[in-house]
Design a protein around this motif. Sequence first.
Motif, PDB file in Angstrom:
ATOM      1  N   THR A  83       0.926  -1.226  -0.118  1.00 43.09           N
ATOM      2  CA  THR A  83      -0.106   0.089  -0.121  1.00 43.09           C
ATOM      3  C   THR A  83       0.982   1.291  -0.007  1.00 43.09           C
ATOM      4  N   GLY A  84       0.479   2.270  -0.496  1.00 43.86           N
ATOM      5  CA  GLY A  84       1.224   3.678  -0.377  1.00 43.86           C
ATOM      6  C   GLY A  84       2.338   3.436  -1.212  1.00 43.86           C
ATOM      7  N   GLY A  85       3.269   4.304  -0.671  1.00 47.43           N
ATOM      8  CA  GLY A  85       4.699   4.397  -0.999  1.00 47.43           C
ATOM      9  C   GLY A  85       5.455   5.539  -0.948  1.00 47.43           C
ATOM     10  N   LYS A  86       6.524   5.806  -1.437  1.00 44.25           N
ATOM     11  CA  LYS A  86       7.432   7.128  -1.224  1.00 44.25           C
ATOM     12  C   LYS A  86       6.355   8.369  -1.911  1.00 44.25           C
ATOM     13  N   LEU A  87       5.419   8.361  -1.236  1.00 49.98           N
ATOM     14  CA  LEU A  87       4.323   9.429  -2.004  1.00 49.98           C
ATOM     15  C   LEU A  87       3.825  10.307  -0.920  1.00 49.98           C
ATOM     16  N   ALA A  88       3.897  11.550  -1.258  1.00 50.50           N
ATOM     17  CA  ALA A  88       3.192  12.639  -0.378  1.00 50.50           C
ATOM     18  C   ALA A  88       1.713  12.482  -0.640  1.00 50.50           C
ATOM     19  N   LYS A  89       1.314  11.991  -1.905  1.00 48.10           N
ATOM     20  CA  LYS A  89      -0.071  11.976  -2.047  1.00 48.10           C
ATOM     21  C   LYS A  89      -0.288  10.706  -3.002  1.00 48.10           C
ATOM     22  N   ASP A  90      -1.251  10.059  -2.424  1.00 45.02           N
ATOM     23  CA  ASP A  90      -1.806   8.894  -3.302  1.00 45.02           C
ATOM     24  C   ASP A  90      -3.147   8.689  -2.740  1.00 45.02           C
ATOM     25  N   VAL A  91      -4.108   8.545  -3.759  1.00 45.70           N
ATOM     26  CA  VAL A  91      -5.393   8.397  -3.501  1.00 45.70           C
ATOM     27  C   VAL A  91      -6.155   7.129  -4.442  1.00 45.70           C
ATOM     28  N   ALA A  92      -5.258   6.134  -4.580  1.00 47.50           N
ATOM     29  CA  ALA A  92      -5.513   5.041  -5.347  1.00 47.50           C
ATOM     30  C   ALA A  92      -6.311   4.098  -4.843  1.00 47.50           C
ATOM     31  N   GLY A  93      -7.650   4.299  -4.457  1.00 46.35           N
ATOM     32  CA  GLY A  93      -8.263   3.312  -3.797  1.00 46.35           C
ATOM     33  C   GLY A  93      -8.633   3.549  -2.145  1.00 46.35           C
TER      34      GLY A  93
END
Lengths: 471, 471
Positions: free
Chosen positions: B179-189
């Motif tokens: 889930t998620g990642g090295k990401l400040a923003k992630d709204v995939a699901g």
Amino acid sequence: MLHSEVKGKLLAIVGAENVEDNNASLLAYSYDSTARFQALPDAMVAPRNTEEVAGVVKVCNEHKIPIVPRGSGTNLCAGTTPTKGGIVLIFKHMNHILEIDQENLTMTVEPGVYTKDILNAAIDVGLFYPPDPGSMHISQIGGNISENSGGLRGLKYGVTRDYVLGLEIVLPNGEVIQTGGKLAKDVAGYDLTRLYIGAEGTLGVITKAILKLIPQPETKKTMLALYEDLEAAAETVSAIIANRIIPATLEFLDQATVQVVEDFAEIGLPVEAKAVLLIEQDGPPEVVDRDMDKIEELCKDNRAFDVQVAKTVEEAEQLTAARRSALSALSRLKPTTILEDATVPRSEIAKMVKAIGEIAEKYQLNICTFGHAGDGNLHPTCLTDARDEAEIELVEKAFEEIFQQAVALGGTITGEHGVGMMKLPYLHLKAGEHGIEAMRSIKQAIDPNGIMNPGKMIEPKGRQRMVVEHQ
Amino acid sequence: MLHSEVKGKLLAIVGAENVEDNNASLLAYSYDSTARFQALPDAMVAPRNTEEVAGVVKVCNEHKIPIVPRGSGTNLCAGTTPTKGGIVLIFKHMNHILEIDQENLTMTVEPGVYTKDILNAAIDVGLFYPPDPGSMHISQIGGNISENSGGLRGLKYGVTRDYVLGLEIVLPNGEVIQTGGKLAKDVAGYDLTRLYIGAEGTLGVITKAILKLIPQPETKKTMLALYEDLEAAAETVSAIIANRIIPATLEFLDQATVQVVEDFAEIGLPVEAKAVLLIEQDGPPEVVDRDMDKIEELCKDNRAFDVQVAKTVEEAEQLTAARRSALSALSRLKPTTILEDATVPRSEIAKMVKAIGEIAEKYQLNICTFGHAGDGNLHPTCLTDARDEAEIELVEKAFEEIFQQAVALGGTITGEHGVGMMKLPYLHLKAGEHGIEAMRSIKQAIDPNGIMNPGKMIEPKGRQRMVVEHQ
């Protein structure tokens, strides 16, 4: 069309003046800000309070009628277009700021409040609500929460999720629950608050929210840095972070975007630059001055050919307003604008922008790129014409490649726009089949009749974009 | 006892040296840091990597064997005590910091890494991992994530949830998701990352986490403010926030706590004060100086009879170390220490502390109170003796009233310790029956065989605390 028995029940709950099913109304709620998605609902229903929402949901659950909760419809993922008829739920009556609690630094709001009004109400008492999606002048907080909206301040301040402390939710069975509270810490049970943030209205209806406020930053400074090439701009972003500076805003615009924004805004933007960074820092004056001096130095060290610091508040506001107008400016050029938000780790921005350029070249498409460089959230934007079916097919292929590339770089298919109908066919790229299966099982558990915003995010079947003319 | 077929399968997956089922081992994993909860598992299993975890989970799912994932067992909610036998999963082999990414400001870790080592590794490169639960010297990050641990910096910096960007999870069916990642923003699901944070191991096993780091604050200052009465201390907290200052730490200790901590630490704490605030600010030196001057002024304005600013780093560290020793110090006094974490909105602290005092008086119990005043997270701590059944019955009644009072003041039954077995009977006070029903449906959807940490958080039946002597 709603069965007359159902319509009668809805009328009895919200009153005749709050149910509309004439053609003009249905058409108005048949699309949102997403190009090429459109379908008619059976009715628009505007409840006046939580009890009425619960009543409407109960009726719909009993009769298995789809509900599409909708704010201002500014979303870009076809998150609020109907897919199977049913009712569109709007919040024009539930649009009040219920309380600003200065001791606990919270604001309690109904879903229909405009984001900008929340920010302004906070500023009026020396407080601050950081999330600032591009559409914040007209977007509603209920939509922001359901999409977990981002914005220009995400790098330093986070996104909508980081400012929601509690929710009132009408579950798909019509029961009302409260989650969270005016609490910095709360671990009583599963985190339903965050599960509903970004759930795109597929798990229930949000009827109230407790937002977190923070002290208003004392001051702010804004600058533009101009580059001959993209890599230098990306290296500057890395250099700023490597120097342990987290700017409030760190936006990237390519030359094509700067050009159309300048044509639109006419404020003397540097159209000669191949890439532009718009950088803001806020906070105590000493810190802002120190950071901005250092950032200016880092821009020059990394081959910015010019750095322009805004001299007045007005000049600074003009610059950020120009950036905010990018979508409007771009959408004047061609009948159809498809704006995406593939997102990558910050370190991969240069590679991602380069890949977008190559993909555009490969399919001979006109793709401008701008976005939030600080948090890797890019907005490749294709200017096209939905009536040109051959080109649209290429656009589809190009975006699929862009999403694949973003995920290959450790990124995601959507940073802040949501999945909706638009990116449903690509969710597996990021979440994987087992991840989607877990999401589906949650959806099934909470909404067994599938009434809440069906056809969005995690429906089993792939998408076929509906070809309708750009509004 | 595990069936020999099951044991054989587990041995084949993790190796004979990583399965223990002798009596000494079973006893060691029969309790955690929570008084009065104890039950034997059937085995301890120590997988060496994600694949082995997945293999173990698949076997357990097939044979419907309970799995209790366990870090260092420092939790205070009986979150890691077995309830129905099964296996305790420990992470002594999966204890590596896999990567520190200075460009994206992330650290990727396995679940068995000690929290303190994460902080130290971040500091070594000029970065910072803010969550600092009281037990951070020995707690493991997997446990912190599963309990959404808080700590002394919650007011300014948030809790564990705010620093987890992505997870690797073994689902109860043995499938592995990212889930998620090295990401400040992630709204995939759906936000599975946050659903699993604080899920207390009831939805699967966390096998990897991507943590968010921030730049290390440049400097820090520490002070003590001493009061003749509690209300004055609470008013100071409100005054600091009303002045738009958010301190890094804002801790409250009542006189009884100060006294036992001084007896334990012997550093000259002000045992004459009825209430003490421990206040820290960090950040750029100019800002820290300005804030601390203002805070000192506000303390005095609000009837602090003395304000002591730590003159050296060592002195400051001694003060915070003393605060951190509160639980250890208290637990020396009586055979059984029951530490709770009823939490209220910051504005209600004075009322809550007063109510705790009245409830202690009513039941003639010895309850000390300390905690995180800045975020309303209090730790009323009862010194008692589990062998005294009559008194324990009163303790149960007293805490039930404390939880009711916290919820009545807009608070929660647990701010940072979790529900576990300990507060399972009180969850309905905060979440409501419909909220719990929603949680149960999620649990059922993700873990249909109920193998993951059964008997915790949301099981249907009420609790009967098991009376065992305090370890």
